[in-house]
Design a protein around this motif. Structure first.
Motif, mmCIF file in Angstrom:
data_model
loop_
_atom_site.group_PDB
_atom_site.id
_atom_site.type_symbol
_atom_site.label_atom_id
_atom_site.label_comp_id
_atom_site.label_asym_id
_atom_site.label_seq_id
_atom_site.Cartn_x
_atom_site.Cartn_y
_atom_site.Cartn_z
ATOM 1 N N SER A 2 0.829 -1.209 0.000
ATOM 2 C CA SER A 2 0.000 0.000 0.000
ATOM 3 C C SER A 2 0.865 1.261 0.000
ATOM 4 C CB SER A 2 -0.913 0.008 1.229
ATOM 5 O OG SER A 2 -0.142 0.015 2.411
ATOM 6 N N SER A 3 0.251 2.331 -0.437
ATOM 7 C CA SER A 3 0.935 3.629 -0.464
ATOM 8 C C SER A 3 1.246 4.078 0.959
ATOM 9 C CB SER A 3 0.035 4.649 -1.150
ATOM 10 O OG SER A 3 0.604 5.921 -1.121
ATOM 11 N N LYS A 4 2.436 4.681 1.127
ATOM 12 C CA LYS A 4 2.884 5.092 2.458
ATOM 13 C C LYS A 4 2.782 6.615 2.620
ATOM 14 C CE LYS A 4 6.109 1.244 3.107
ATOM 15 N NZ LYS A 4 5.641 0.515 1.904
ATOM 16 N N PRO A 5 2.645 7.083 3.880
ATOM 17 C CA PRO A 5 2.433 8.517 4.108
ATOM 18 C C PRO A 5 3.520 9.411 3.527
ATOM 19 C CG PRO A 5 1.919 7.289 6.102
ATOM 20 C CD PRO A 5 2.510 6.308 5.133
ATOM 21 N N LEU A 6 4.775 8.952 3.505
ATOM 22 C CA LEU A 6 5.849 9.796 2.992
ATOM 23 C C LEU A 6 6.241 9.444 1.556
ATOM 24 C CD1 LEU A 6 8.191 10.441 6.062
ATOM 25 C CD2 LEU A 6 6.743 12.073 4.843
ATOM 26 N N ASP A 7 5.402 8.692 0.852
ATOM 27 C CA ASP A 7 5.573 8.577 -0.592
ATOM 28 C C ASP A 7 5.259 9.937 -1.208
ATOM 29 O OD1 ASP A 7 6.210 5.956 -0.299
ATOM 30 O OD2 ASP A 7 4.302 5.165 -1.027
#
Length: 339
Positions: A2-7
């Motif tokens: 899943s996409s991460k907050p600091l991507d």
């Protein structure tokens, strides 16, 4: 996964929109060329020591003794350091609560703020209150603190001169505000035309922007001019009539290379104008040791002084400054040498 907050796609949009030309694309390309062995002279930012300016001996000797106070107990210290530097180092160490390695008050060391107030009074001819002076890690940190207090959202505008030092455009963008440009007149020695300024404000208001503050950079960066007393009076009257906070970036006040137009602080002109304007216009002035005859950019010493700000506002600015606990103490010692 899943996409991460600091991507990148999930970052704060204000961070991605923020552009800082001084460290931007050209600087990064120049750094690459330097790594390849090419000689690059970096003139993207005022950084005198990097270009060969030598540090002044006296403040460096004082700070050396403050950083290593055990040297003061050495019986041979007078063979290496002059008596005046020894006395000054002891003076500054007496102001601290544990030397340079201890936090100071979040506004800065009281004794240094008092010396700054005395310097301002000598310069302008009017008393200055140390309680309204905050020491900061360079002027840039102070500018950010004040803009953070002014900008409430993208509907709030800050009037900024063009050409300008990109600290302002970058910080306004980062804080989610709107930059409102006004253009300096090159043919009038980079002076300021009030008609142009009024037009910029009216256009911004037509777009639904609430203009809340005006920046002057005096002496100019990058233009180098000093605003005349008459021009400063026009600016002050304009801010008063339009209910704007005046932000005076005066960090180059010691870099004057002409005789026909000396530097005059916005605060002095404001005080000279007398009541009611001198008691009502809100002004914040900035200065630093990064410029002038010190050029001590890496020491990160600066201050701002607040004029006509309500006590509760000063308390809130103090509260936010306290998040960082303390401006760096060696930088504060350098600021005292401005005085």
């Amino acid at each position: 996964m899943s996409s991460k907050p600091l991507d990148y796609e999930n970052l704060n949009e204000n961070v991605k929109k923020c552009q800082y030309a001084v460290r931007g694309e050209l600087y990064l390309r120049a750094s690459e060329l330097q790594k390849e062995g090419k000689k690059i002279i970096f003139t993207n930012v005022g950084n005198p020591h990097a270009l060969g300016q030598k540090p002044l001996t006296f403040p460096r000797q004082v700070i050396a003794l403050c950083q290593a106070p055990f040297l003061l107990d050495d019986p041979n210290v007078g063979l290496i350091f002059p008596a005046d530097t020894i006395a000054r180092a002891k003076h500054y160490l007496s102001m601290t609560s544990g030397g340079l390695g201890a936090y100071s008050d979040s506004r800065g060391t009281p004794g240094v703020r008092k010396e700054v107030a005395e310097f301002i009074e000598r310069r302008d001819g009017y008393p200055s209150d140390p309680e309204l002076i905050f020491l900061t890690d360079g002027a840039s940190k102070g500018v950010t603190q004040i803009l953070n207090a002014i900008i409430r959202g993208e509907g709030d505008g800050i009037i900024v001169p063009v050409p300008q030092y990109p600290l302002y455009s970058a910080t306004i963008s980062l804080l989610g505000g709107s930059l409102v440009p006004y253009y300096l007149e090159e043919t009038a020695n980079w002076g300021l035309d009030i008609g142009n300024l009024r037009q910029s404000v009216n256009q911004a208001r037509g777009r639904g922007i609430t203009v809340r503050a005006m920046v002057i950079i005096n002496p100019g960066n990058p233009t180098g001019q000093c605003l005349s007393e008459a021009n400063l009076k026009e600016v002050i009257n304009f801010c008063y009539q339009n209910n704007l906070v005046l932000l005076g970036d005066e960090v180059y006040q010691q870099n004057i290379y002409q005789d026909e137009r000396p530097f005059i602080s916005a605060r002095k002109v404001l005080m000279d104008m007398g009541p009611p304007i001198s008691k009502e216009l809100q002004l914040v002035s900035f200065h630093t040791v990064s410029k002038g005859y010190f050029g001590e950019c890496g020491q990160r010493g600066g201050y701002f002084e607040m004029t006509n700000l309500p006590p509760k506002t000063v308390e809130e600015i103090y509260k936010v400054a306290s998040i960082a606990l303390s401006p760096n103490v060696p930088g504060q010692i350098f600021v005292s040498h401005l005085c």
